[in-house]
Scaffold this motif. Structure first.
Motif, short mmCIF file in Angstrom:
data_model
loop_
_atom_site.label_atom_id
_atom_site.label_comp_id
_atom_site.label_asym_id
_atom_site.label_seq_id
_atom_site.Cartn_x
_atom_site.Cartn_y
_atom_site.Cartn_z
N VAL A 61 42.29 34.05 -68.00
CA VAL A 61 41.03 33.41 -67.58
C VAL A 61 40.61 32.37 -68.62
N ALA A 62 40.67 32.74 -69.90
CA ALA A 62 40.31 31.80 -70.97
C ALA A 62 41.33 30.67 -71.07
N ILE A 63 42.60 30.99 -70.88
CA ILE A 63 43.64 29.95 -70.93
C ILE A 63 43.40 28.93 -69.81
N ASN A 64 43.15 29.44 -68.60
CA ASN A 64 42.92 28.53 -67.46
C ASN A 64 41.63 27.73 -67.62
N ASP A 65 40.61 28.34 -68.22
CA ASP A 65 39.37 27.61 -68.49
C ASP A 65 39.66 26.38 -69.36
N LYS A 108 46.95 12.94 -73.65
CA LYS A 108 47.78 12.60 -72.48
C LYS A 108 47.28 13.31 -71.23
N PRO A 109 47.57 12.73 -70.05
CA PRO A 109 47.16 13.41 -68.82
C PRO A 109 47.82 14.78 -68.69
N VAL A 110 47.12 15.67 -68.04
CA VAL A 110 47.61 17.04 -67.87
C VAL A 110 47.62 17.36 -66.38
N ARG A 111 48.72 17.94 -65.89
CA ARG A 111 48.79 18.38 -64.49
C ARG A 111 49.00 19.90 -64.48
N LEU A 112 48.19 20.59 -63.70
CA LEU A 112 48.24 22.06 -63.68
C LEU A 112 49.08 22.59 -62.53
N ASN A 113 49.40 23.88 -62.60
CA ASN A 113 50.14 24.58 -61.55
C ASN A 113 51.42 23.86 -61.15
N ARG A 144 39.77 22.22 -68.26
CA ARG A 144 39.01 21.18 -68.98
C ARG A 144 39.93 20.06 -69.45
N ALA A 145 41.12 20.45 -69.93
CA ALA A 145 42.08 19.45 -70.41
C ALA A 145 42.52 18.55 -69.24
N ALA A 146 42.72 19.15 -68.07
CA ALA A 146 43.19 18.39 -66.91
C ALA A 146 42.09 17.49 -66.38
#
Ligand code: TXA
Ligand code: MG
Length: 311
Positions: free
Chosen positions: A299-303, A230-235, A307-309
């Motif tokens: 940092v690793a979580i956001n990396d 599924k699409p992912v939206r960050l922040n 990629r997912a987004a």
């Protein structure tokens, strides 16, 4: 906790430490490994935290028998032949994950394949057997540093952050295991190591050797890595229409929350299984994710999330 010579007391201490979700550095015939209970997301998150890896590189699951390996992965007849020939020993085999395996999704960075190895070291296997579960263990060094081949190397690498280290003397092989991917049409050696390509070819015939080790140097470039369908939206501060919000910290709903108390280690431990859960929910069309602080394990979580987004 320092360096402990291997004996029945340190064996008990090692197993107690692993059972309480903490790390133990253990000798293997290749290099020392930074071991955690392979079934526990929190313990596995501590590996990434201590190594300070900027990315969630999938880890090798270490077993004490073919039987234990079969609880994690599905063997093809060819893979079984490979295992029977070179195990225990410095060969890691990548195979499809058993659907009902209890292996931490963080340990495999969410992949549907698992790298598994039965090491040929009596101390490593004694600890696995006493624990009764597999251990995931990357080399016991901070990210970017050289793999340790003695207990002293491990202690020097981590300094005052060093975990309990079980001293088994110097490693015989001194070089990481060979990694072979058996999930592809032609078996492919992803990393050269303790077992040579010639040894493998004499058994399997047709084998590809992956060009350079760009693969290992840049784990993010891995051919396959897990991303939600599924699409992912960050922040995201709030869910929009059709979205399910995955929060982080006390200001968000506690149901879908990577860590209600805002702890990055807990968030890392929850990351892959929560993404999988939302991905399978029929009423969630898009996954919105709260901001994650970009420090430490963040940092690793956001990396992974970026990629997912990106799809
Ligand atoms: O000799 C060794 O293999 C040592 C000792 C401790 O057993 N371990 C080791 O682990 O070298 P580590 O984490 O430094 O390297 C593991 C490698 C990584 O390059 C990772 O990308 C790859 O294994 N790997 C793990 N799971 C994989 C998978 N499902 N598919 C492809 N590659 C995988
Ligand atoms: Mg390494």
């Amino acid at each position: 906790m320092g360096i402990k010579k291997f004996d029945r007391h340190s064996l008990t201490l090692a197993v107690d430490t692993l059972n309480s979700k903490q790390l133990v550095a253990i000798p293997t015939e290749t290099v020392y490994g930074l071991a955690a209970d392979a079934y526990d997301d929190t313990a596995v998150a501590r590996i990434y935290q201590l190594k300070q890896r900027p990315q969630f590189n999938p880890l090798i699951a270490h077993v004490d028998s073919l039987e234990m390996a079969e609880q994690l992965v599905e063997f093809s007849p060819l893979a079984l032949q490979l295992a029977k020939t070179f195990w225990p020993g410095p060969l890691t085999i990548v195979l499809p994950r058993q659907v009902d395996s209890q292996l931490s999704h963080l340990a495999t960075a969410g992949l549907d394949t698992v790298a598994v190895r039965w090491p040929q070291h009596p101390i490593a296997t004694a600890i696995i057997t006493r624990l009764g579960r597999p251990l995931v263990a990357p080399s016991a060094n901070p990210s970017q540093a050289i793999s340790p081949t003695s207990a002293k190397d491990v202690a020097a690498g981590f300094g005052d952050k060093a975990p309990l280290i079980i001293d088994g003397g110097p490693c015989d092989v001194g070089l990481e295991s060979t990694i072979i991917d058996m999930t592809v049409t032609t078996p492919t050696i992803l990393r050269p190591g303790g077992i040579t390509a010639a040894q493998i070819k004499s058994l399997l015939g047709d084998v590809t050797v992956a060009k350079s080790n760009a693969f290992i140097k840049a784990p993010g470039m891995m051919r396959r890595h897990y991303a939600p369908s599924k699409p992912v939206r960050l922040n995201a501060r709030a869910a929009e229409h059709g979205e399910t919000l995955l929060g982080f910290g006390p200001e968000y709903d506690s149901v879908n929350n990577l860590s209600p108390k805002g702890d990055l280690c807990e968030a890392a431990a929850n990351l892959f299984h929560m993404l999988r859960l939302l991905d399978s929910h029929s009423n969630c069309q898009k996954i919105a994710i709260a901001p994650i602080p970009n420090e430490g394990l963040g940092v690793a979580i956001n990396d992974r999330l970026s990629r997912a987004a990106a799809g």
